[in-house]
Design an enzyme around this catalytic site. Structure first.
Site, short mmCIF file in Angstrom:
data_model
loop_
_atom_site.label_atom_id
_atom_site.label_comp_id
_atom_site.label_asym_id
_atom_site.label_seq_id
_atom_site.Cartn_x
_atom_site.Cartn_y
_atom_site.Cartn_z
N CYS A 1 -25.36 -12.81 -21.78
CA CYS A 1 -25.13 -14.13 -21.18
C CYS A 1 -26.02 -14.40 -19.96
CB CYS A 1 -23.66 -14.30 -20.80
SG CYS A 1 -23.18 -13.30 -19.39
N CYS B 1 -22.12 -7.57 -19.45
CA CYS B 1 -20.89 -7.81 -18.69
C CYS B 1 -19.83 -6.80 -19.10
CB CYS B 1 -20.32 -9.19 -19.02
SG CYS B 1 -21.25 -10.56 -18.36
N GLY C 1 0.80 -1.22 0.00
CA GLY C 1 0.00 0.00 0.00
C GLY C 1 0.83 1.27 0.00
N CYS D 1 -26.86 -9.44 -17.36
CA CYS D 1 -26.27 -9.21 -18.68
C CYS D 1 -27.26 -9.61 -19.77
CB CYS D 1 -24.98 -10.01 -18.81
SG CYS D 1 -24.25 -9.90 -20.46
N CYS E 1 -18.00 -12.95 -20.47
CA CYS E 1 -19.32 -13.02 -21.11
C CYS E 1 -19.29 -14.08 -22.23
CB CYS E 1 -19.66 -11.64 -21.68
SG CYS E 1 -21.37 -11.43 -22.11
#
Ligand code: ATP
Length: 602
Positions: free
Chosen positions: A254, A272, A41, A251, A278
């Site tokens: 899909c 997606c 970080g 979606c 997808c």
């Protein structure tokens, strides 16, 4: 992208691919990346090179990818979530043709994935590397302009300004609306911006198997989230972190519901964002159960959960000591010399010499040999004309200026044994959270005028460790009510307040953590007489009802008379008279005090 396209066309014709990044540059990137892995970080600086893409558009990510790729690697590049976008395609070809690595659009085959906006829906396995193109690496950007101050805040773990930005978001919108770059605490130490992925991907970083490397070319920073590292989104105890999700959305192609969805286009609906996923769902080539299990579904928005949930933040009790010294604050022989000579500059200065300028060195002796103590429940006045040294004494006590001589003790620090002038800057700043508060003459010095009244108080409370949003609001409302700021203005920016109201908010903020010592520097100077009288009334009430030790600095005897029990009179950096305020006001001995009293009576 025409430069990149031309470059690729040229590279494609060459038998041996030339390097885009020299070996020295790669080594430097790898060294920075290794440091970043060791300190999760933390933003590690590196000497960012020019790349055939604009800085801020992927040059940092590209340098990291080029530095970590070997010939046996297989690279995938996604932009938004899509392998086929112009940026993704060109970068992938550029990387493959200059390193000799294989290229793929299948996450399962890739050993290194470069991305800008997404963590692929297919979780990356152990040993794989996800490289991010980072436009804005600094999570404090937007709350703090100074780069040096940002570095200090990271070093000290002082993230109260980020908490205030989350508080303000909640106040304005009823929920945290921040999308990309959501701040997270990495490894329990550094706050990091999860730029540029959506909130959906944030929980997926927590304890993940793969290595995350973030490269910011323009800002010349590399940071990392190594495998199995704790990544916690910052949020209040009683406000759950939520991912983006529209109820019932799925979606159009899909049918997936447990993925990050984007709007599908002019005809409406969703699709997606990860086009590879997808396609694989449509082809029956995806492990749907495994994906569903790891999707961040427990973070879906839930209005019920958001409302009125209780905080676990314990109330912070005022810091007080029993059985210690009788005083709360003790100052011994404080001196401050501006210029050469230190203590040697002092002879020949002061009221008797009629000057603060040292005849020996030309330095200004702003204050010398100033001593006092203040007991809990007592208020001490420090009065003198402009330039007499009173603000200097205050600045030395609070740590804004280093003192040339003397010591300062607080009963709440080591039972008064430790001279706090010997503590480092970080430790001294921490004392200002709940041991010693300052009310400045200019409210702009004590408040962020862009932030709401409640948010300013929240800054002090979050610095003291408060993490309950509702607790913070309740406490801010209580304090604002006490200082007579209408609660209807609690969520307005302090910049829209009058001078008197700003000063009241500053007083509320100073008292928020019930510090045992409060220092007030000309608290009513600059206010209209009637507004000043109201603030003085308020302060008188507040100081008498709390067990605080107060030091009030003013050039105005009527302020000192209204608020304090004992007083020091300062002239040319020295204390020339001291005593009970009442006595000094009615029977001043020193001619200088007599002048000050006469001025107040006029
Ligand atoms: N950074 C500095 N460099 C040189 N001299 C300084 C500096 N800061 C303050 N002084 C001088 O120190 C003396 C005391 O200043 P100080 O600000 O403490 O007085 P004050 O009594 O608080 O005045 P005021 O009420 O106007 O703020 C003055 O002569 C001032 O010019």
């Amino acid at each position: 992208m025409s430069v990149t396209t031309d470059l690729i066309a040229e590279l494609d014709t060459q038998a041996t691919p030339p390097g885009l990044l020299d070996e020295g540059g790669k080594r430097e990137v790898r060294r920075a990346a290794l440091t970043a892995v060791c300190v999760p970080g933390y933003q590690v600086p590196f000497g960012s090179r020019e790349m055939p893409v604009a800085r801020g558009w992927g040059s940092g990510g590209l340098q990291v990818t080029l530095a970590v790729l070997g010939e046996q690697d297989t690279v995938k590049v996604i932009d938004q979530g899509d392998d086929a976008g112009v940026n993704a395609t060109n970068l992938r070809r550029l990387i493959a043709s200059t390193t000799g690595a294989d290229q793929t659009a299948d996450t399962r085959e890739a050993t290194v994935v470069q991305t800008r906006h997404r963590v692929p829906e297919e979780d990356l396995a152990a040993g794989k590397v996800l490289v991010y193109q980072v436009p804005v690496p600094e999570p404090l950007r937007g709350v703090e302009k100074s780069v040096i101050e940002c570095a200090r805040m990271h070093a000290e773990g002082d993230y109260s300004k980020i908490w205030v930005s989350l508080y303000e978001d909640l106040v304005r919108n009823g929920m945290i609306t921040r999308t990309t770059g959501y701040p997270v605490l990495v490894g329990g130490r550094y706050v990091m911006a999860t730029t540029p992925v959506p909130r959906w991907d944030v929980p997926r970083l927590n304890r993940c198997e793969h290595l995350n490397l973030y490269g910011a070319g323009r800002e010349k920073r590399i940071f990392a989230v190594p495998p199995h590292t704790d990544v916690r989104p910052l949020t209040f105890d009683d406000v759950p972190f939520e991912v983006e999700h529209a109820p019932g959305a799925k979606c159009k192609r899909c049918g997936s519901e447990d993925v990050f969805l984007v709007e599908a286009g002019p005809n409406g609906g969703y699709a997606c964002s990860d086009t590879e996923w997808c396609n694989r769902v449509l082809d029956g080539d995806a492990d749907l159960d495994a994906h569903h299990e790891r999707a961040p579904l427990q973070f879906l928005p839930d209005a019920q959960r958001r409302k009125g949930s209780a905080s676990t933040t314990p109330r912070i009790e005022p810091v007080r000591v029993t059985g210690g010294p009788e005083w709360a604050l003790r100052v011994d022989g404080i001196g401050k010399v501006h210029g050469p000579g230190g203590a040697d500059a002092v002879p020949g200065t002061g009221p008797e010499a009629g000057t603060a300028v040292s005849p020996a060195t030309g330095a200004i002796v702003a204050a010398w040999d100033v001593s006092f103590d203040v007991a809990p429940g007592e208020a001490l006045g420090v009065i003198g004309e402009s330039g007499s040294g009173k603000s200097t004494v205050l600045a030395c006590v609070i740590g804004d200026q280093p003192a040339t001589a003397g010591s300062v003790r607080l009963a709440t620090v080591d039972s008064g044994e430790t001279d706090i002038l010997g503590l480092d800057d970080t430790e001294r700043r921490k004392l200002r959270i709940d041991r010693m508060a300052v009310v400045h003459q200019n409210p702009a010095d004590g408040l962020d005028l862009r932030v709401s009244a409640g948010g300013n108080i929240a800054e002090r409370l979050t610095a003291a460790g408060w993490r309950g949003y509702h607790d913070i609001r309740r406490r801010a409302a209580e304090l604002l009510d006490r200082v007579e700021v209408p609660l209807s203005r609690m969520d307005d920016a302090v910049g829209t307040f009058s001078g008197g109201m700003r000063q009241r908010v500053q007083i509320a903020k100073a008292l928020a953590t019930e510090p045992p010592v409060v220092l007030l520097d000309e608290p009513t100077t600059g206010l209209d007489a009637s507004v000043a009288a109201g603030v003085l009334d308020l302060l008188r009430g507040l100081l008498s009802e709390r067990d605080v030790a107060a030091v009030v600095v003013s050039h105005d005897f009527s302020v000192i008379d209204a608020l304090t029990d004992r007083t020091l009179v300062m002239q040319l950096g020295r204390v020339v008279e001291r005593g009970l305020t009442d006595q000094l006001f009615h029977d001043p001995h020193h001619p200088y005090t007599q002048r000050l009293v006469a001025a107040a009576r006029r």
